[in-house]
Write a protein that holds these residues in place. Structure first.
Motif, PDB file in Angstrom:
ATOM      1  N   LEU A   1      -0.553  11.303  38.969  1.00 19.42           N
ATOM      2  CA  LEU A   1      -1.431  10.979  40.092  1.00 19.42           C
ATOM      3  C   LEU A   1      -1.356   9.513  40.479  1.00 19.42           C
ATOM      4  O   LEU A   1      -1.414   9.166  41.662  1.00 19.42           O
ATOM      5  N   SER A   2      -1.228   8.637  39.461  1.00 21.33           N
ATOM      6  CA  SER A   2      -1.215   7.210  39.738  1.00 21.33           C
ATOM      7  C   SER A   2      -0.568   6.452  38.580  1.00 21.33           C
ATOM      8  O   SER A   2      -1.087   6.494  37.460  1.00 21.33           O
TER       9      SER A   2
ATOM     10  N   GLY B   1       0.584  26.655  33.257  1.00 22.94           N
ATOM     11  CA  GLY B   1      -0.221  25.532  32.817  1.00 22.94           C
ATOM     12  C   GLY B   1      -1.704  25.836  32.977  1.00 22.94           C
ATOM     13  O   GLY B   1      -2.112  26.472  33.948  1.00 22.94           O
ATOM     14  N   VAL B   2      -2.496  25.403  32.013  1.00 20.66           N
ATOM     15  CA  VAL B   2      -3.953  25.475  32.129  1.00 20.66           C
ATOM     16  C   VAL B   2      -4.482  24.080  31.795  1.00 20.66           C
ATOM     17  O   VAL B   2      -4.696  23.738  30.634  1.00 20.66           O
ATOM     18  N   LEU B   3      -4.631  23.270  32.824  1.00 15.89           N
ATOM     19  CA  LEU B   3      -5.055  21.887  32.680  1.00 15.89           C
ATOM     20  C   LEU B   3      -6.351  21.657  33.452  1.00 15.89           C
ATOM     21  O   LEU B   3      -6.423  21.967  34.646  1.00 15.89           O
ATOM     22  N   ASN B   4      -7.330  21.117  32.777  1.00 20.44           N
ATOM     23  CA  ASN B   4      -8.613  20.810  33.407  1.00 20.44           C
ATOM     24  C   ASN B   4      -8.660  19.319  33.754  1.00 20.44           C
ATOM     25  O   ASN B   4      -8.739  18.471  32.863  1.00 20.44           O
ATOM     26  N   TYR B   5      -8.616  19.023  35.049  1.00 24.14           N
ATOM     27  CA  TYR B   5      -8.643  17.631  35.500  1.00 24.14           C
ATOM     28  C   TYR B   5     -10.056  17.053  35.531  1.00 24.14           C
ATOM     29  O   TYR B   5     -10.227  15.858  35.792  1.00 24.14           O
ATOM     30  N   GLY B   6     -11.051  17.870  35.276  1.00 26.87           N
ATOM     31  CA  GLY B   6     -12.415  17.382  35.276  1.00 26.87           C
ATOM     32  C   GLY B   6     -12.800  16.772  36.612  1.00 26.87           C
ATOM     33  O   GLY B   6     -12.443  17.278  37.677  1.00 26.87           O
TER      34      GLY B   6
ATOM     35  N   TRP C   1     -10.703  16.317  44.577  1.00 26.55           N
ATOM     36  CA  TRP C   1     -10.359  17.733  44.713  1.00 26.55           C
ATOM     37  C   TRP C   1     -10.600  18.520  43.418  1.00 26.55           C
ATOM     38  O   TRP C   1     -10.370  19.727  43.374  1.00 26.55           O
ATOM     39  N   SER C   2     -11.043  17.847  42.383  1.00 29.12           N
ATOM     40  CA  SER C   2     -11.192  18.537  41.093  1.00 29.12           C
ATOM     41  C   SER C   2     -12.639  18.488  40.613  1.00 29.12           C
ATOM     42  O   SER C   2     -13.435  17.657  41.032  1.00 29.12           O
ATOM     43  N   ARG C   3     -12.936  19.408  39.726  1.00 26.20           N
ATOM     44  CA  ARG C   3     -14.216  19.398  39.025  1.00 26.20           C
ATOM     45  C   ARG C   3     -13.990  20.001  37.642  1.00 26.20           C
ATOM     46  O   ARG C   3     -12.881  20.401  37.311  1.00 26.20           O
ATOM     47  N   TRP C   4     -15.019  20.061  36.840  1.00 23.72           N
ATOM     48  CA  TRP C   4     -14.867  20.550  35.464  1.00 23.72           C
ATOM     49  C   TRP C   4     -14.693  22.065  35.476  1.00 23.72           C
ATOM     50  O   TRP C   4     -15.611  22.815  35.753  1.00 23.72           O
ATOM     51  N   TRP C   5     -13.455  22.497  35.186  1.00 19.38           N
ATOM     52  CA  TRP C   5     -13.129  23.913  35.134  1.00 19.38           C
ATOM     53  C   TRP C   5     -12.872  24.307  33.689  1.00 19.38           C
ATOM     54  O   TRP C   5     -12.155  23.628  32.960  1.00 19.38           O
ATOM     55  N   SER C   6     -13.395  25.440  33.284  1.00 16.71           N
ATOM     56  CA  SER C   6     -13.117  25.959  31.945  1.00 16.71           C
ATOM     57  C   SER C   6     -11.732  26.608  31.917  1.00 16.71           C
ATOM     58  O   SER C   6     -11.145  26.917  32.957  1.00 16.71           O
ATOM     59  N   PHE C   7     -11.224  26.831  30.723  1.00  9.63           N
ATOM     60  CA  PHE C   7      -9.960  27.545  30.540  1.00  9.63           C
ATOM     61  C   PHE C   7     -10.005  28.894  31.247  1.00  9.63           C
ATOM     62  O   PHE C   7      -9.077  29.275  31.960  1.00  9.63           O
ATOM     63  N   HIS C   8     -11.101  29.590  31.057  1.00 10.10           N
ATOM     64  CA  HIS C   8     -11.262  30.923  31.646  1.00 10.10           C
ATOM     65  C   HIS C   8     -11.259  30.854  33.175  1.00 10.10           C
ATOM     66  O   HIS C   8     -10.616  31.685  33.834  1.00 10.10           O
ATOM     67  N   GLN C   9     -11.944  29.899  33.744  1.00 17.80           N
ATOM     68  CA  GLN C   9     -11.991  29.770  35.206  1.00 17.80           C
ATOM     69  C   GLN C   9     -10.625  29.475  35.806  1.00 17.80           C
ATOM     70  O   GLN C   9     -10.311  29.924  36.907  1.00 17.80           O
ATOM     71  N   ILE C  10      -9.802  28.735  35.093  1.00 11.02           N
ATOM     72  CA  ILE C  10      -8.476  28.385  35.601  1.00 11.02           C
ATOM     73  C   ILE C  10      -7.540  29.584  35.560  1.00 11.02           C
ATOM     74  O   ILE C  10      -6.739  29.807  36.471  1.00 11.02           O
ATOM     75  N   LEU C  11      -7.630  30.386  34.512  1.00  8.43           N
ATOM     76  CA  LEU C  11      -6.646  31.447  34.280  1.00  8.43           C
ATOM     77  C   LEU C  11      -7.048  32.814  34.820  1.00  8.43           C
ATOM     78  O   LEU C  11      -6.183  33.632  35.152  1.00  8.43           O
TER      79      LEU C  11
ATOM     80  N   LEU D   1      -8.878  16.704  30.396  1.00 13.19           N
ATOM     81  CA  LEU D   1      -9.257  15.299  30.403  1.00 13.19           C
ATOM     82  C   LEU D   1     -10.680  15.175  29.873  1.00 13.19           C
ATOM     83  O   LEU D   1     -11.395  16.168  29.707  1.00 13.19           O
ATOM     84  N   ALA D   2     -11.106  13.951  29.633  1.00  8.86           N
ATOM     85  CA  ALA D   2     -12.437  13.723  29.096  1.00  8.86           C
ATOM     86  C   ALA D   2     -13.492  13.556  30.184  1.00  8.86           C
ATOM     87  O   ALA D   2     -14.684  13.769  29.926  1.00  8.86           O
TER      88      ALA D   2
END
Length: 222
Positions: free
Chosen positions: A192-193, A111-116, A121-131, A153-154
């Motif tokens: 999450l909720s 999975g490559v999901l950006n929770y923004g 615990w999350s911040r804006w991660w690019s596809f590249h940063q996640i993988l 996410l937006a």
């Protein structure tokens, strides 16, 4: 529900205690007679979420034994049309210890999901940063790679630019491994909720939808 979960259930699967459930599914898969991807017990190394995870008494060797047993049942039922997708959680360490072996796996999934900025615990991660960190290890397994949960996410950034960069990196950085992408098209993700579901659908943004349409058309023309 947690209170109803069987403890160490993967060991029970490996022992054949759930063959009564597996065999009808395997027969149905064989009857389908067309290629069918199965991502069995995904993110098995995530200790927080699923009943087949390590927090529920499941060890790596239990997962491997269960995977091989399920694979054997499908083979015996003639479901050779099934393509097996092994899908660890790449942000967790030691996921390679859960690998069932090359003869039991056709694809690697992740999975490559950006929770923004949706959570602390999350911040804006690019596809590249996640993988990027796990990619060399995934590539060494020498199986085609499927991005089986793909999206952002937006909250916290520009959705359209996130997808634009993601397609760029799939084409230029990860072209050796990535062979398939499945959008996580879930507009009401209650992971999450339940009170505040997350919207992963790309169609919530006209600009992002336009970028994705253009990139898919470009990829199809290559």
């Amino acid at each position: 529900p947690v209170a109803e979960r069987e403890y160490a259930s993967l060991a029970a699967i490996a022992k054949g205690q759930y063959d009564f459930y597996l065999v009808p599914w395997a027969k149905a898969a064989a009857a389908y007679e067309r290629p069918l991807f199965i991502r069995f017990a995904h993110e098995m190394n995530d200790p927080y979420r699923y009943p087949w995870g390590p927090q529920n008494g499941n060890r790596p060797e239990d997962f491997i034994a269960a995977w091989r047993h399920v694979h054997l049942i499908f083979q015996k039922m003639g479901a050779t049309n099934v393509l097996w997708v092994w899908s660890p959680h790449i942000s967790m360490p030691w996921f390679e210890f859960y690998y069932p072996g090359p003869q039991y796996v056709d694809w690697i999934g992740t999975g490559v999901l950006n929770y923004g900025t949706i959570a602390s615990w999350s911040r804006w991660w690019s596809f590249h940063q996640i993988l990027e960190k796990a990619y060399p290890q995934l590539l060494r397994i020498q199986k085609p790679l499927m991005i089986c949960e793909f999206g952002t996410l937006a909250q916290g950034g520009d959705m359209a630019e996130w997808y634009r960069q993601a397609f760029y990196h799939m084409t230029h950085t990860y072209q050796r491994g990535v062979r398939a992408v499945v959008f996580f098209n879930q507009p009401k993700d209650a992971t999450l909720s339940p009170q505040y579901p997350l919207n992963w659908s790309v169609t919530q943004s006209v600009k992002a939808t336009s970028v994705v349409s253009e990139e898919i058309a470009r990829s199809s023309a290559m």
